[in-house]
Design an enzyme around this catalytic site. Structure first.
Site, short mmCIF file in Angstrom:
data_model
loop_
_atom_site.label_atom_id
_atom_site.label_comp_id
_atom_site.label_asym_id
_atom_site.label_seq_id
_atom_site.Cartn_x
_atom_site.Cartn_y
_atom_site.Cartn_z
N LYS A 231 0.81 -1.21 0.00
CA LYS A 231 0.00 0.00 0.00
C LYS A 231 0.85 1.27 0.00
O LYS A 231 2.06 1.25 0.24
CB LYS A 231 -0.97 -0.02 1.18
CG LYS A 231 -2.18 -0.90 0.92
CD LYS A 231 -3.29 -0.66 1.93
CE LYS A 231 -4.60 -1.32 1.44
NZ LYS A 231 -5.68 -1.15 2.42
N ARG A 265 -4.46 -9.73 4.53
CA ARG A 265 -4.78 -9.73 3.10
C ARG A 265 -3.49 -9.42 2.33
O ARG A 265 -2.84 -8.40 2.60
CB ARG A 265 -5.86 -8.69 2.80
CG ARG A 265 -6.40 -8.72 1.39
CD ARG A 265 -7.59 -7.77 1.27
NE ARG A 265 -8.18 -7.81 -0.08
CZ ARG A 265 -7.83 -7.01 -1.07
NH1 ARG A 265 -6.91 -6.08 -0.88
NH2 ARG A 265 -8.41 -7.12 -2.25
#
Length: 296
Positions: A231, A265
């Protein structure tokens, strides 16, 4: 609370499927999108997506998370197109991997309902109840559900100068209130996860604070899912492009695992599993795999 347990002390279950308890769960990302920020459409085609799911399961994934819409801004994807990308693929996965846990990353009740009809076990609502009907689908089918936090952001938007007096407290209030409300409408408590939702409705400082203080979410008793993989907060912390964020992601993974996160995740499944295995051995929730040093 032992990793893999809910606030009531029971094993995490998704539509009756009891999950492992020796280490945190790994949710493998399989994006049926042509414009994913990470893989740029590598698993958009169905055959490639099935192969990616098979590799992920072989590498140790516990859950396959299927998404049909890019999280960030991009080309419009209506309900019919998202359904086309996701629902037949869920059916194909269920037939090919009957024991696998299948998650669907959607905020739309129409997609969630059809996916559950084809065998999806978990609804990963990354947009914090933007469609309230999605939770009702989870209750109807007994599916698991991810309670997320976006600070009020609407689907597929980026944050702009967002501010929280205490971002961790804001997250805790929103996701725990949501989890308790969903139990009341019939969503199984053992299938509920809470997600601080790094980067969604947040800047890098917010995501770093949530990583550093994740134990506050764990202390609520609800199993915590974290989606850290490659991210922007990792990229901005290290000033690295998306294809060079693996090591930073694994560092953040270890920090969250040590504090008790229950589900991760991830794009890079094998590496994530190895990092979580090591943290779990250090924590004492699983034994070393092979010990002979000083014994023979």
């Amino acid at each position: 609370m032992q990793t893999g347990e809910t606030s009531a002390g029971s094993v995490i279950r998704f539509r009756g499927r009891a999950m492992r308890r020796d280490r945190p769960l790994v949710m493998a990302i399989v994006n049926r999108t042509p414009d994913s920020f990470y893989d740029r459409g590598a698993t958009y085609a169905a055959d490639e997506a099935v192969a990616a799911a098979e590799r992920a399961l072989a590498d140790g994934a516990d859950i396959i998370d299927v998404g049909g819409v890019k999280a960030g801004p991009g080309a419009d994807v209506d309900i019919d197109e998202e359904t086309r990308r996701v629902v037949p693929f869920v059916a194909r996965l269920r037939e090919r991997f009957p024991e696998a846990v299948i998650s669907v990353d959607t905020w739309r009740q129409e997609v969630g309902r059809l996916a559950c009809e084809e065998g999806a076990d978990l609804l990963n609502d990354t947009w914090a109840g933007a469609d309230p009907g999605l939770a009702e689908v989870a209750a109807e089918y007994g599916a698991g559900y991810v309670c997320s936090h976006t600070g009020g952001a609407v689907p597929r938007t980026r944050p702009h100068r967002v501010n929280y007096p205490d971002v961790v407290a804001d997250v805790i209030t929103e996701v725990t209130d949501r989890a308790e409300a969903l139990v009341k409408i019939g969503v199984p408590a053992e299938g509920l996860l809470i997600d601080p939702t790094h980067d969604f409705g947040k800047n890098t400082w917010h995501s770093l604070t949530l990583t550093r203080e994740l134990g506050r979410l764990v202390d609520t008793g609800w199993p915590v899912l974290v989606a850290l993989s490659n991210k922007d907060f990792v990229g901005e912390s290290l000033d690295l492009p998306v294809d060079q964020r693996l090591y930073g992601t694994l560092a953040a993974t270890a920090v969250c695992a040590w504090q008790g996160a229950a589900v991760f995740r991830a794009h890079n499944v094998a590496e994530t599993c190895q990092a979580l295995d090591m943290v779990s051995v250090i924590r004492g929730t699983r034994p070393p795999a092979h010990v002979i040093r000083g014994l023979v």
